[in-house]
Motif scaffolding. Structure first.
Motif, short mmCIF file in Angstrom:
data_model
loop_
_atom_site.label_atom_id
_atom_site.label_comp_id
_atom_site.label_asym_id
_atom_site.label_seq_id
_atom_site.Cartn_x
_atom_site.Cartn_y
_atom_site.Cartn_z
N ASP A 1 -11.61 6.89 8.21
CA ASP A 1 -11.00 7.67 7.13
C ASP A 1 -12.06 8.36 6.27
N GLU B 1 -7.30 6.51 -5.04
CA GLU B 1 -7.41 7.60 -4.06
C GLU B 1 -6.37 8.68 -4.37
N LYS C 1 -11.34 2.14 7.93
CA LYS C 1 -11.79 2.66 6.64
C LYS C 1 -12.94 3.65 6.84
N THR D 1 0.84 -1.21 0.00
CA THR D 1 0.00 0.00 0.00
C THR D 1 0.87 1.25 0.00
N LYS D 2 0.35 2.26 -0.64
CA LYS D 2 1.03 3.57 -0.66
C LYS D 2 -0.02 4.61 -0.34
N GLU D 3 0.11 5.22 0.80
CA GLU D 3 -0.90 6.21 1.21
C GLU D 3 -0.24 7.58 1.32
N LYS D 4 -0.75 8.53 0.56
CA LYS D 4 -0.17 9.87 0.65
C LYS D 4 -0.99 10.69 1.63
N ARG E 1 4.87 7.35 10.42
CA ARG E 1 3.96 8.42 9.98
C ARG E 1 4.40 9.76 10.53
N ASN F 1 -9.77 14.64 0.08
CA ASN F 1 -9.63 13.37 -0.65
C ASN F 1 -10.54 13.37 -1.86
#
Lengths: 433, 171
Positions: free
Chosen positions: B64, A169, B61, A62-65, A232, A84
């Motif tokens: 978020d 996303e 989730k 996963t890559k979450e910005k 984080r 978002n």
């Protein structure tokens, strides 16, 4: 003989049982041995490959910005914030019937079916697996598309329930006040990198880091375990001294003034004299950071800190200030006025100076003669030093990019009349700030 | 070749058996039971942890999504509060812009009160050209809601001050 041979053929039952038993044992030994050899081969020789296969089946990278930090004004109104959004893309490799897909997608997104089909076909032929269909949509719009594109019988883990279509996303930078304080806030580009104003100068603080991690899924595709492999670090929010209401009023007044003067552009700055805080900084013409692409690049220039001009008579304050400090003049002192003064063959006229007046009056009427005489009494070096001490010729250090230094030449490069020119605010350049 | 195994012979045969006391049997049974229960318990724990993991990820989730929705609402609120939007809304309900004439009418009625000099406290602070007041940690929704409360408090405070000032003017 016959009875004897019969005797020899007769087997011992215990031996027979033992033989049978040994056969069974041998069979089991071979069987278990075969399994063991296979297990050793799988778990030792093919360990890494099989582990990779197993992880590949259940684990996703996963890559979450993280969302970029918010910029607030002094009353905590958000001047720039990220939200978002979702981008709809197609994976042509997963789609069998391109025409039917293009038709459905075009209907849902209100696009031309032929255009969608052309894009999908080209991507499939080129082996591309990422075709953007709709960029940066908010949650409501995404939900509507999900409802329109839903195939009820389709077993698909992610939305939309349509073969070959997926959501990605992303984040979108929004400037709720549109053009307000556009030159101060600046904007961030499509890659979310600050490209002007505070967005650029405070990039390190505002930037949302990319958090890499993994998540494990069960056979139904449900996530049951996830972890971030990187620490984080939340981006920071920035609070400015700007007051959005004062900024708005300043921009309105500036626009009116520029239009009334039929000028090309204008700059206005509002400072709190007690603290030096900037309450407003306006430039006209301005731009909308929400759609900065639609404006020419020249309009991004914050002329208040990036453009230079000769300050003119306002600089006489520095001349008198330096002379008072050095006691070459006294505050109550008087000066014999003249209508002009000649320095190194250059004549400086003074329409207000043809009379005797105090230094206070000379400053009030902006007498060129009095200012030049005062500067000549002060001398080149002292005048230069005081100008430097007042901060001319160096940037203010404001947290905005590309601030101009101003221009104040050292005395060695001056001409004969430079001191006189500078004393009345010429031969040097400053920014509006 | 036929065997003659009569029942009499059978009775005569005496096999030696290891004397296994009944308590060993019980012990084995108990151990086996513990093992089975242990396996069962471990399996239950495993599946329950999987279940919690799924629930946890669903809740994360959801959190978020709610935070994203909150940010979207904040943005909508900020857009609605922007001067241009307020101007549009004011025009819609029939309010007109402040003009010189309007100011004159207002002053005619409140001349004495308006001309009273206002004294403000002047603090002695060194002027420094500054721009960024502070830098705070961004914690998405939480920070936003805290700021909301702070702003609301400020608004309430300023309203109170306004009321006090008006009362003083009236006096």
């Amino acid at each position: 003989m016959a009875s004897r041979s019969k005797k020899t053929k007769k087997k011992n039952p215990m031996q027979t049982a033992f033989t049978r038993f040994m056969l069974i044992v041998a069979f089991f030994v071979l069987w278990i041995g075969g399994i063991s050899v296979r297990l050793v081969h799988l778990q030792v020789n093919q360990h890494e490959w099989l582990r990779g296969q197993a992880l590949g089946q259940r684990r996703d990278q996963t890559k979450e910005k993280m969302l970029r930090g918010t910029i607030y004004d002094r009353a905590d109104h958000a001047l720039a914030m990220s939200v978002n959004v979702k981008t709809l893309f197609a994976d042509p490799k997963e789609i069998e019937d391109l025409e039917a897909t293009a038709k459905e997608v075009a209907k849902a997104l209100k696009l031309k079916p032929n255009d969608v089909l052309k894009d999908l076909r080209e991507a499939k032929e080129g082996g591309k697996r990422f075709v953007v269909l709709a960029r940066k949509l908010n949650e409501d719009a995404a939900q509507k598309i999900n409802e329109t594109l839903e195939i009820k019988d389709l077993k698909k883990l992610d939305l939309p329930k349509f073969t070959g279509l997926h959501w990605k996303e992303e984040q979108k930078r929004s400037y709720p006040y549109n053009t307000l304080a556009a030159h101060i806030i600046g904007f961030s580009n499509a890659e979310d990198i600050g490209s002007a104003g505070v967005e650029q100068s405070q990039e390190d603080l505002l930037h949302g880091t990319v958090i890499k991690g993994w998540q494990d899924r069960d056979r139904l595709g449900r996530v049951y375990d996830e972890e971030a492999t990187e620490e984080r670090q939340s981006p920071k929010d920035v609070v400015l001294t700007i007051s959005s209401s004062i900024q708005y009023k300043t921009e309105q007044a500036l626009e009116k003034a520029v239009k009334a003067a039929n000028a090309k552009s204008g700059t206005a700055i509002v400072l709190d004299p007690r603290t030096g805080e900037i309450l407003a900084m306006a430039n006209y013409p301005t731009f909308d950071p929400n759609k900065y692409n639609e404006f020419p690049a020249e309009s991004y220039t914050n002329k208040a800190v990036q453009s230079m001009y000769s300050p003119g008579s306002i600089f006489k304050l520095v001349t008198y200030g330096a002379a008072l400090q050095e006691k070459t003049i006294i505050a109550d002192g008087e000066i014999e006025g003249k209508s002009f003064i000649e320095v190194s063959g250059r004549r400086f006229n003074d329409p207000h100076g043809a009379k005797q007046m105090s230094y206070g009056d000379a400053l009030a009427v902006s007498s060129n003669y009095a200012a030049i005489k005062t500067a000549l009494g002060l001398g080149k070096d002292r005048f230069y030093n005081y100008s430097r001490k007042f901060g001319f010729g160096s940037p203010t250090g404001i947290e905005l990019p590309a601030e101009a230094n101003g221009q104040l030449r050292p005395p060695q490069t001056w001409f004969g009349d430079s001191l006189a020119s500078m004393s009345i605010g010429y031969e040097l350049n400053v920014t509006a700030l | 070749m036929s065997r003659k195994n009569t029942s009499k012979n059978k009775d005569r045969i005496k096999r030696d058996r290891d004397p296994i006391p009944w308590r060993y049997c019980v012990l084995t049974l108990v151990c086996g039971l513990i093992l089975v229960v242990g396996f069962f318990f471990a399996a239950r724990q495993h599946f329950s942890s999987m279940d919690f993991g799924i629930k946890n990820s669903k809740l994360k989730k959801q959190k978020d999504e709610l935070e994203a929705a909150q940010r979207q609402l904040l943005l909508t609120k900020e857009i609605a509060l922007s001067p241009n939007e307020i101007k549009k809304a004011a025009k819609k309900i029939g309010l007109t812009e402040l003009t010189a004439a309007n100011i004159e009418v207002f002053r005619a009625g409140n001349d004495e009160k308006q001309n009273k000099p206002k004294i403000e406290k002047i603090s002695e602070t060194k002027p420094v050209t500054s721009f960024v007041i502070s830098v705070a940690d961004s914690k998405k929704g939480e920070k936003q809601s805290q700021k909301e409360t702070k702003t609301e408090k400020k608004l309430v405070d300023s309203k109170d001050k306004k009321v006090v000032r008006e009362t003083k003017l009236a006096e």
